[in-house]
Design a protein around this motif. Structure first.
Motif, mmCIF file in Angstrom:
data_model
loop_
_atom_site.group_PDB
_atom_site.id
_atom_site.type_symbol
_atom_site.label_atom_id
_atom_site.label_comp_id
_atom_site.label_asym_id
_atom_site.label_seq_id
_atom_site.Cartn_x
_atom_site.Cartn_y
_atom_site.Cartn_z
ATOM 1 N N LEU A 91 5.615 -2.599 -11.424
ATOM 2 C CA LEU A 91 4.658 -1.654 -10.859
ATOM 3 C C LEU A 91 5.141 -1.119 -9.518
ATOM 4 O O LEU A 91 5.002 0.060 -9.218
ATOM 5 C CB LEU A 91 3.296 -2.341 -10.703
ATOM 6 N N TYR A 92 5.736 -1.975 -8.728
ATOM 7 C CA TYR A 92 6.212 -1.582 -7.399
ATOM 8 C C TYR A 92 7.596 -0.943 -7.442
ATOM 9 O O TYR A 92 7.871 -0.003 -6.694
ATOM 10 C CB TYR A 92 6.192 -2.781 -6.454
ATOM 11 N N MET A 93 8.468 -1.428 -8.302
ATOM 12 C CA MET A 93 9.838 -0.902 -8.358
ATOM 13 C C MET A 93 9.855 0.590 -8.683
ATOM 14 O O MET A 93 10.630 1.344 -8.115
ATOM 15 C CB MET A 93 10.678 -1.680 -9.369
ATOM 16 N N GLU A 94 8.999 1.009 -9.581
ATOM 17 C CA GLU A 94 8.999 2.420 -9.966
ATOM 18 C C GLU A 94 8.460 3.320 -8.848
ATOM 19 O O GLU A 94 8.633 4.526 -8.899
ATOM 20 C CB GLU A 94 8.221 2.636 -11.257
ATOM 21 N N ARG A 95 7.836 2.748 -7.843
ATOM 22 C CA ARG A 95 7.266 3.522 -6.742
ATOM 23 C C ARG A 95 7.991 3.299 -5.405
ATOM 24 O O ARG A 95 7.557 3.790 -4.379
ATOM 25 C CB ARG A 95 5.798 3.145 -6.572
ATOM 26 N N ARG A 96 9.077 2.578 -5.418
ATOM 27 C CA ARG A 96 9.718 2.180 -4.155
ATOM 28 C C ARG A 96 10.212 3.350 -3.320
ATOM 29 O O ARG A 96 10.172 3.292 -2.099
ATOM 30 C CB ARG A 96 10.825 1.172 -4.411
ATOM 31 N N ARG A 97 10.664 4.419 -3.949
ATOM 32 C CA ARG A 97 11.144 5.557 -3.168
ATOM 33 C C ARG A 97 10.023 6.186 -2.339
ATOM 34 O O ARG A 97 10.246 6.610 -1.206
ATOM 35 C CB ARG A 97 11.799 6.591 -4.074
ATOM 36 N N GLU A 98 8.842 6.240 -2.905
ATOM 37 C CA GLU A 98 7.696 6.766 -2.153
ATOM 38 C C GLU A 98 7.337 5.832 -1.002
ATOM 39 O O GLU A 98 6.996 6.282 0.085
ATOM 40 C CB GLU A 98 6.481 6.975 -3.069
ATOM 41 N N ALA A 99 7.406 4.536 -1.236
ATOM 42 C CA ALA A 99 7.121 3.572 -0.173
ATOM 43 C C ALA A 99 8.133 3.713 0.960
ATOM 44 O O ALA A 99 7.770 3.680 2.144
ATOM 45 C CB ALA A 99 7.125 2.148 -0.723
ATOM 46 N N ILE A 100 9.388 3.889 0.611
ATOM 47 C CA ILE A 100 10.432 4.072 1.625
ATOM 48 C C ILE A 100 10.157 5.334 2.431
ATOM 49 O O ILE A 100 10.212 5.329 3.668
ATOM 50 C CB ILE A 100 11.831 4.123 0.967
ATOM 51 N N ARG A 101 9.849 6.427 1.747
ATOM 52 C CA ARG A 101 9.565 7.692 2.425
ATOM 53 C C ARG A 101 8.393 7.540 3.389
ATOM 54 O O ARG A 101 8.460 7.972 4.545
ATOM 55 C CB ARG A 101 9.273 8.791 1.399
ATOM 56 N N ARG A 102 7.347 6.898 2.934
ATOM 57 C CA ARG A 102 6.159 6.729 3.782
ATOM 58 C C ARG A 102 6.439 5.816 4.977
ATOM 59 O O ARG A 102 5.970 6.078 6.080
ATOM 60 C CB ARG A 102 5.010 6.188 2.939
ATOM 61 N N ALA A 103 7.187 4.754 4.761
ATOM 62 C CA ALA A 103 7.525 3.844 5.866
ATOM 63 C C ALA A 103 8.411 4.547 6.888
ATOM 64 O O ALA A 103 8.252 4.351 8.101
ATOM 65 C CB ALA A 103 8.214 2.593 5.326
ATOM 66 N N GLU A 104 9.334 5.367 6.408
ATOM 67 C CA GLU A 104 10.184 6.126 7.329
ATOM 68 C C GLU A 104 9.362 7.101 8.165
ATOM 69 O O GLU A 104 9.622 7.279 9.365
ATOM 70 C CB GLU A 104 11.271 6.879 6.563
ATOM 71 N N ILE B 244 0.834 -1.209 0.000
ATOM 72 C CA ILE B 244 0.000 0.000 0.000
ATOM 73 C C ILE B 244 0.865 1.253 0.000
ATOM 74 O O ILE B 244 0.561 2.236 -0.691
ATOM 75 C CB ILE B 244 -0.955 0.007 1.214
ATOM 76 N N LEU B 245 1.935 1.240 0.779
ATOM 77 C CA LEU B 245 2.780 2.424 0.901
ATOM 78 C C LEU B 245 3.427 2.836 -0.417
ATOM 79 O O LEU B 245 3.886 3.963 -0.561
ATOM 80 C CB LEU B 245 3.851 2.203 1.974
ATOM 81 N N HIS B 246 3.427 1.973 -1.396
ATOM 82 C CA HIS B 246 3.918 2.340 -2.727
ATOM 83 C C HIS B 246 2.963 3.304 -3.429
ATOM 84 O O HIS B 246 3.367 4.009 -4.353
ATOM 85 C CB HIS B 246 4.100 1.096 -3.597
ATOM 86 N N PHE B 247 1.713 3.348 -2.989
ATOM 87 C CA PHE B 247 0.696 4.127 -3.680
ATOM 88 C C PHE B 247 0.123 5.286 -2.871
ATOM 89 O O PHE B 247 -0.321 6.267 -3.449
ATOM 90 C CB PHE B 247 -0.454 3.204 -4.102
ATOM 91 N N GLU B 248 0.099 5.136 -1.542
ATOM 92 C CA GLU B 248 -0.496 6.199 -0.736
ATOM 93 C C GLU B 248 -0.066 6.083 0.721
ATOM 94 O O GLU B 248 0.432 5.038 1.151
ATOM 95 C CB GLU B 248 -2.026 6.169 -0.818
ATOM 96 N N ASP B 249 -0.285 7.175 1.460
ATOM 97 C CA ASP B 249 -0.065 7.154 2.900
ATOM 98 C C ASP B 249 -1.085 6.233 3.540
ATOM 99 O O ASP B 249 -2.215 6.110 3.049
ATOM 100 C CB ASP B 249 -0.233 8.557 3.485
ATOM 101 N N PHE B 250 -0.699 5.596 4.620
ATOM 102 C CA PHE B 250 -1.622 4.748 5.376
ATOM 103 C C PHE B 250 -1.269 4.929 6.840
ATOM 104 O O PHE B 250 -0.226 4.462 7.286
ATOM 105 C CB PHE B 250 -1.502 3.279 4.954
#
Length: 83
Positions: free
Chosen positions: A44-57, A10-16
């Motif tokens: 699909l996920y690889m291109e969004r991984r930086r956003e997922a990392i940012r959100r998880a952090e 989920i974090l690849h696409f939006e805040d949760f």
């Protein structure tokens, strides 16, 4: 990840930011890629991984600030630490 790995997806696409059950998170994660079973569309996920990392952090910082630890750190994901 707490409550489950699908939170990381989920974090690849939006805040949760809300506490959720495994069932809720699994269902929501499928809305982004329409997958069945455990097969993922890697590109699909690889291109969004930086956003997922940012959100998880951000989630990790919130839990650190609030002094919440497992199992009370719902939602959270440490998958970004592997990357």
């Amino acid at each position: 990840s707490n409550p489950c790995f699908e939170l990381w997806l989920i974090l690849h696409f939006e805040d949760f930011n809300k506490c959720a059950t495994t069932d809720m998170v699994e269902r929501k994660s499928r809305t982004f890629d329409r997958r069945e079973g455990k097969a993922l569309k890697g590109a699909l996920y690889m291109e969004r991984r930086r956003e997922a990392i940012r959100r998880a952090e951000l989630l990790a910082k919130r839990h650190l600030r609030d002094r919440t630890e497992f199992p009370n750190d719902n939602p959270s994901s440490g998958v970004y630490l592997l990357l």
